[in-house]
Design an enzyme around this catalytic site. Structure first.
Site, PDB file in Angstrom:
ATOM      1  N   LYS A  21       0.826  -1.202   0.000  1.00 14.16           N
ATOM      2  CA  LYS A  21       0.000   0.000   0.000  1.00 14.16           C
ATOM      3  C   LYS A  21       0.863   1.256   0.000  1.00 14.16           C
ATOM      4  O   LYS A  21       0.642   2.176  -0.789  1.00 14.16           O
ATOM      5  CB  LYS A  21      -0.919  -0.035   1.239  1.00 14.16           C
ATOM      6  CG  LYS A  21      -1.887   1.111   1.328  1.00 14.16           C
ATOM      7  CD  LYS A  21      -3.167   0.703   2.017  1.00 14.16           C
ATOM      8  CE  LYS A  21      -3.052   0.692   3.522  1.00 14.16           C
ATOM      9  NZ  LYS A  21      -2.987   2.062   4.076  1.00 14.16           N
ATOM     10  N   GLY A  92      -4.878   7.935   5.451  1.00 14.35           N
ATOM     11  CA  GLY A  92      -3.966   8.917   6.056  1.00 14.35           C
ATOM     12  C   GLY A  92      -2.780   9.195   5.152  1.00 14.35           C
ATOM     13  O   GLY A  92      -2.309  10.339   5.064  1.00 14.35           O
ATOM     14  N   ARG A 120      -8.251  12.291  12.555  1.00 16.15           N
ATOM     15  CA  ARG A 120      -6.821  12.014  12.732  1.00 16.15           C
ATOM     16  C   ARG A 120      -5.985  13.300  12.642  1.00 16.15           C
ATOM     17  O   ARG A 120      -6.328  14.230  11.915  1.00 16.15           O
ATOM     18  CB  ARG A 120      -6.377  10.962  11.710  1.00 16.15           C
ATOM     19  CG  ARG A 120      -7.115   9.650  11.965  1.00 16.15           C
ATOM     20  CD  ARG A 120      -6.761   8.594  10.979  1.00 16.15           C
ATOM     21  NE  ARG A 120      -5.352   8.246  11.051  1.00 16.15           N
ATOM     22  CZ  ARG A 120      -4.761   7.445  10.173  1.00 16.15           C
ATOM     23  NH1 ARG A 120      -5.436   6.953   9.163  1.00 16.15           N
ATOM     24  NH2 ARG A 120      -3.492   7.158  10.303  1.00 16.15           N
ATOM     25  N   GLN A 165       4.914   9.382   7.049  1.00 17.70           N
ATOM     26  CA  GLN A 165       3.976  10.286   6.373  1.00 17.70           C
ATOM     27  C   GLN A 165       4.430  11.727   6.529  1.00 17.70           C
ATOM     28  O   GLN A 165       4.371  12.516   5.586  1.00 17.70           O
ATOM     29  CB  GLN A 165       2.561  10.081   6.924  1.00 17.70           C
ATOM     30  CG  GLN A 165       2.022   8.695   6.546  1.00 17.70           C
ATOM     31  CD  GLN A 165       0.655   8.403   7.103  1.00 17.70           C
ATOM     32  OE1 GLN A 165       0.123   9.159   7.912  1.00 17.70           O
ATOM     33  NE2 GLN A 165       0.070   7.295   6.700  1.00 17.70           N
ATOM     34  N   ASP A 312       2.166  -1.102  11.943  1.00 19.29           N
ATOM     35  CA  ASP A 312       0.904  -1.581  11.370  1.00 19.29           C
ATOM     36  C   ASP A 312       0.676  -3.069  11.642  1.00 19.29           C
ATOM     37  O   ASP A 312      -0.403  -3.596  11.383  1.00 19.29           O
ATOM     38  CB  ASP A 312       0.881  -1.331   9.855  1.00 19.29           C
ATOM     39  CG  ASP A 312       0.817   0.155   9.526  1.00 19.29           C
ATOM     40  OD1 ASP A 312       0.452   0.959  10.405  1.00 19.29           O
ATOM     41  OD2 ASP A 312       1.140   0.520   8.381  1.00 19.29           O
ATOM     42  N   LYS A 339      -4.570   5.866  14.705  1.00 16.51           N
ATOM     43  CA  LYS A 339      -4.649   5.192  13.398  1.00 16.51           C
ATOM     44  C   LYS A 339      -6.117   5.185  12.941  1.00 16.51           C
ATOM     45  O   LYS A 339      -6.910   5.979  13.425  1.00 16.51           O
ATOM     46  CB  LYS A 339      -4.067   3.780  13.507  1.00 16.51           C
ATOM     47  CG  LYS A 339      -2.568   3.763  13.789  1.00 16.51           C
ATOM     48  CD  LYS A 339      -1.780   4.335  12.631  1.00 16.51           C
ATOM     49  CE  LYS A 339      -0.288   4.297  12.889  1.00 16.51           C
ATOM     50  NZ  LYS A 339       0.468   5.054  11.876  1.00 16.51           N
ATOM     51  N   ARG A 343      -6.351   1.836  18.019  1.00 16.48           N
ATOM     52  CA  ARG A 343      -6.100   0.389  17.922  1.00 16.48           C
ATOM     53  C   ARG A 343      -5.819  -0.260  19.273  1.00 16.48           C
ATOM     54  O   ARG A 343      -6.034  -1.465  19.428  1.00 16.48           O
ATOM     55  CB  ARG A 343      -4.969   0.099  16.923  1.00 16.48           C
ATOM     56  CG  ARG A 343      -5.424   0.315  15.502  1.00 16.48           C
ATOM     57  CD  ARG A 343      -4.406  -0.050  14.453  1.00 16.48           C
ATOM     58  NE  ARG A 343      -5.023   0.093  13.136  1.00 16.48           N
ATOM     59  CZ  ARG A 343      -4.355   0.275  11.995  1.00 16.48           C
ATOM     60  NH1 ARG A 343      -3.032   0.330  12.002  1.00 16.48           N
ATOM     61  NH2 ARG A 343      -5.002   0.388  10.855  1.00 16.48           N
ATOM     62  N   ARG A 385      -7.350  -3.246   9.669  1.00 17.09           N
ATOM     63  CA  ARG A 385      -6.383  -4.143  10.321  1.00 17.09           C
ATOM     64  C   ARG A 385      -6.956  -4.783  11.591  1.00 17.09           C
ATOM     65  O   ARG A 385      -6.576  -5.887  11.958  1.00 17.09           O
ATOM     66  CB  ARG A 385      -5.080  -3.402  10.616  1.00 17.09           C
ATOM     67  CG  ARG A 385      -4.404  -2.859   9.359  1.00 17.09           C
ATOM     68  CD  ARG A 385      -2.923  -2.605   9.559  1.00 17.09           C
ATOM     69  NE  ARG A 385      -2.438  -1.544   8.699  1.00 17.09           N
ATOM     70  CZ  ARG A 385      -2.156  -1.675   7.396  1.00 17.09           C
ATOM     71  NH1 ARG A 385      -2.306  -2.831   6.804  1.00 17.09           N
ATOM     72  NH2 ARG A 385      -1.719  -0.650   6.694  1.00 17.09           N
TER      73      ARG A 385
HETATM   74  C1  S3P Z   1       2.644   4.952   6.268  1.00 13.75           C
HETATM   75  C2  S3P Z   1       3.293   5.333   7.416  1.00 13.75           C
HETATM   76  C3  S3P Z   1       2.864   4.918   8.759  1.00 13.75           C
HETATM   77  C4  S3P Z   1       1.930   3.721   8.685  1.00 13.75           C
HETATM   78  C5  S3P Z   1       0.851   3.906   7.654  1.00 13.75           C
HETATM   79  C6  S3P Z   1       1.482   4.063   6.278  1.00 13.75           C
HETATM   80  C7  S3P Z   1       3.158   5.422   4.967  1.00 13.75           C
HETATM   81  O1  S3P Z   1       2.166   5.993   9.379  1.00 13.75           O
HETATM   82  O2  S3P Z   1       1.365   3.459   9.945  1.00 13.75           O
HETATM   83  O3  S3P Z   1      -0.021   2.804   7.633  1.00 13.75           O
HETATM   84  O4  S3P Z   1       2.787   4.861   3.907  1.00 13.75           O
HETATM   85  O5  S3P Z   1       3.947   6.364   4.966  1.00 13.75           O
HETATM   86  P1  S3P Z   1       2.923   7.178  10.190  1.00 13.75           P
HETATM   87  O6  S3P Z   1       3.710   7.970   9.217  1.00 13.75           O
HETATM   88  O7  S3P Z   1       1.810   7.978  10.814  1.00 13.75           O
HETATM   89  O8  S3P Z   1       3.790   6.510  11.203  1.00 13.75           O
END
Ligand code: S3P
Length: 426
Positions: A21, A92, A120, A165, A312, A339, A343, A385
Site C-alpha cells: 500500500k 492517512g 486524525r 507520512q 501496522d 490510526k 487500535r 487491520r
Molecule cells: C505509512 C506510514 C505509517 C503507517 C501507515 C502508512 C506510509 O504511518 O502506519 O499505515 O505509507 O507512509 P505514520 O507515518 O503515521 O507513522
C-alpha cells in the site's frame, strides 16, 4: 460480516498478497509529478489507493488501468486547481503526502476525508509545511483543510516523531523548494519515499534517520513493480505461526528493513520464519516468506526503535501473543491511538470478548497468553487491520466468531478471506 468457524487443523499452501500500500501510493504520486508516463505493475487495487488516484485525477492527472497495470501520465510537477474538494477517504497516507504535494502548487485546494480520517491529526504535517511557506486557512488541525501552496523555502525539519507520512510530506514539498530540504527523525521510519525518489531521478541523500532532497529537479517517469505488502502478509504469517502443523509460503513480499520488524519479533517469539528467493525489485528488497506453525511461542517485549518497523503489524502480533506462553509487553506505541481507529482500545475491547487476558496502557498493552479463547461477536471498529486481526484470532477460538463491519478489509486487502480459506485444510 464474516464468520470464522474454528479451529482449522492447519494452514497449508502458497499464496501471494496484494501490492504494498505504501509503495503503491508513492508510485502513483511520483508518477503524477514526473515527466512522461509511469507504468505500475503489481499495484494495490484497494480503496485507499483508489482515493489517491481519484485525488490526482481531480488535480488534472490522467490515470488509466489497462489489464493489471496502472498508467500515470505525469504533469512534470505542475498540477491543476481542482474543481471540487479532494477526498482522501480513509487514507492517512493519501491525505498527508498529498498535502506535501499541494504545498508546492500555486493554487488553493481543500482536502477532506471520511469520518475516521477527519479525526486524525494533521498538525504534524501542517506545521512543517507552514514553515516552508504553505498557507492554511484558519487553525487547521484536522480535515477538512484548505491549503494554498507555491513559493516554498527549504527547511531543516527536526521531526518529533518517527513518521514516514510526515517525512514524506516534507520531502515531497522539498521538490518544489529552491535549495536543500532536510528532515531528521528520532528513529528511522519506512523509507519507500526516499527509495522511490531516487529511482525517479531526484537528488536525495540519506544518512541514518536524516534525509535531504534538492528542489527543482525533473522527475523521470518509468516502470515500477510493487512487491507484496508485508502488512497484509502479516495476518497470514501470524495465522500460520499460531496453528501448529501449518506450512505457508507467501510469494514476493517486500522485506524492506524499515518494515520487517514483524519477522524479527515472530522469530524472537519462537516462530519458524524463513526467507527464500531474496531479490530486489527496483530498489525494494523482496523475498518469499515461509512460516511453519508450532505450539511453543513465547511472549516478548516490543518497544523503542522497532516500533516504527512494525507499527501496522501490532494488531497481528497481539493475536500471536494470545497463544504465546507468558507476557507480551507492547510499549512506546501511542501512535496506535491515532490510526484508522484507536487500535489499543479496539484490540483490548474486542480480544477480551474472546476471553483474552490483557491490560491496556496509554502507549501499548500487556497480553498474558494462554487462556482458552471462545468464539464471540466482534466489531471491526471500522478499521481494516482490526478486522483482519480479529478474523485470525477467531481461528484459535473454540466455536464461532463473527466479525461485524468486516467489509473495511477492502481498504487494504481485498481477497483476504479467500486467501485465508484457500489455506485452511478441511
Ligand atoms: C505509512 C506510514 C505509517 C503507517 C501507515 C502508512 C506510509 O504511518 O502506519 O499505515 O505509507 O507512509 P505514520 O507515518 O503515521 O507513522
Amino acid at each position: 460480516m464474516i464468520i470464522i468457524t474454528a479451529p482449522p487443523e492447519r494452514l497449508t499452501g502458497e499464496v501471494t498478497v496484494p501490492g504494498d500500500k505504501s509503495i503503491t501510493h508513492r508510485a502513483i504520486m511520483l508518477g503524477a509529478l514526473a515527466r512522461g508516463v509511469t507504468e505500475i505493475r503489481g499495484f494495490l487495487g484497494a480503496e485507499d489507493c483508489w482515493s489517491t488516484v481519484e485525488c490526482l485525477r481531480a488535480l488534472g492527472v490522467r490515470v488509466t488501468l489497462k489489464g493489471r497495470r496502472l498508467f500515470v501520465e505525469g504533469k512534470n510537477k505542475k498540477l491543476i486547481k481542482p474543481a471540487k474538494e479532494l477526498d482522501a477517504g480513509n487514507s492517512g497516507t493519501t491525505a498527508r503526502l498529498l498535502l506535501g504535494i499541494l504545498a508546492g502548487q500555486d493554487f488553493q485546494a481543500t482536502l477532506t476525508g471520511d469520518l475516521s480520517l477527519q479525526k486524525r491529526p494533521m498538525k504534524r504535517v501542517i506545521e512543517p509545511l507552514q514553515q516552508m511557506g504553505a498557507r492554511f486557512e484558519g487553525d487547521a488541525e484536522t480535515l477538512p483543510v484548505t491549503i494554498t501552496g507555491g513559493d516554498l523555502e527549504p527547511v531543516n525539519y527536526q521531526s518529533p516523531r518517527a513518521s514516514a507520512q510526515v517525512k514524506s510530506a516534507v520531502l515531497l514539498a522539498g521538490l518544489f523548494a529552491d535549495g536543500t530540504t532536510v528532515v531528521e527523525e528520532p528513529y528511522r521510519s519506512r523509507d519507500h519515499t526516499e527509495l522511490m525518489l531516487s529511482r525517479f531521478g531526484a537528488r536525495i541523500e540519506v544518512d541514518g534517520s536524516r534525509a535531504s532532497v534538492q528542489g527543482g529537479t525533473v522527475l523521470r517517469s518509468g516502470q515500477v513493480r510493487v512487491p507484496g505488502d508485508i502488512s497484509a502478509a502479516a495476518f497470514l504469517m501470524v495465522a500460520a505461526a499460531i496453528i501448529p502443523g501449518s506450512e505457508l509460503l507467501i510469494k514476493n513480499v517486500g522485506i524492506n528493513p524499515t518494515r520487517s520488524g514483524i519477522i524479527d519479533v515472530l522469530l524472537e517469539m519462537g516462530a519458524a520464519v524463513e526467507l527464500k528467493e531474496e531479490k530486489s525489485w527496483g530498489k525494494e528488497p523482496v523475498a518469499d516468506i515461509m512460516v511453519k506453525g508450532n505450539s511453543g511461542l513465547k511472549g516478548v517485549k516490543i518497544s523503542g526503535e522497532i516500533i516504527p518497523r512494525l507499527i501496522d503489524e501490532i494488531p497481528a502480533l497481539a493475536v500471536a501473543a494470545l497463544v504465546a506462553e507468558g507476557e507480551t509487553v507492547i510499549s512506546d506505541a501511542s501512535e496506535l491511538r491515532v490510526k484508522e481507529s484507536d487500535r489499543i482500545s479496539a484490540l483490548a475491547g474486542e480480544l477480551r470478548k474472546l476471553g483474552a487476558d490483557l491490560e491496556e496502557n496509554e502507549d501499548g498493552m500487556i497480553i498474558r497468553g494462554g487462556p482458552e479463547l471462545k468464539g464471540a461477536d466482534l466489531d471491526s471498529c471500522g478499521d481494516h487491520r482490526i478486522a483482519m486481526a480479529l478474523a485470525v484470532a477467531g481461528l484459535v477460538a473454540q466455536g464461532e466468531t463473527a466479525v461485524w463491519g468486516a467489509e473495511v478489509i477492502n481498504i487494504s486487502f481485498p481477497g483476504f478471506m479467500q486467501s485465508l480459506r484457500s489455506l485452511i485444510m478441511k
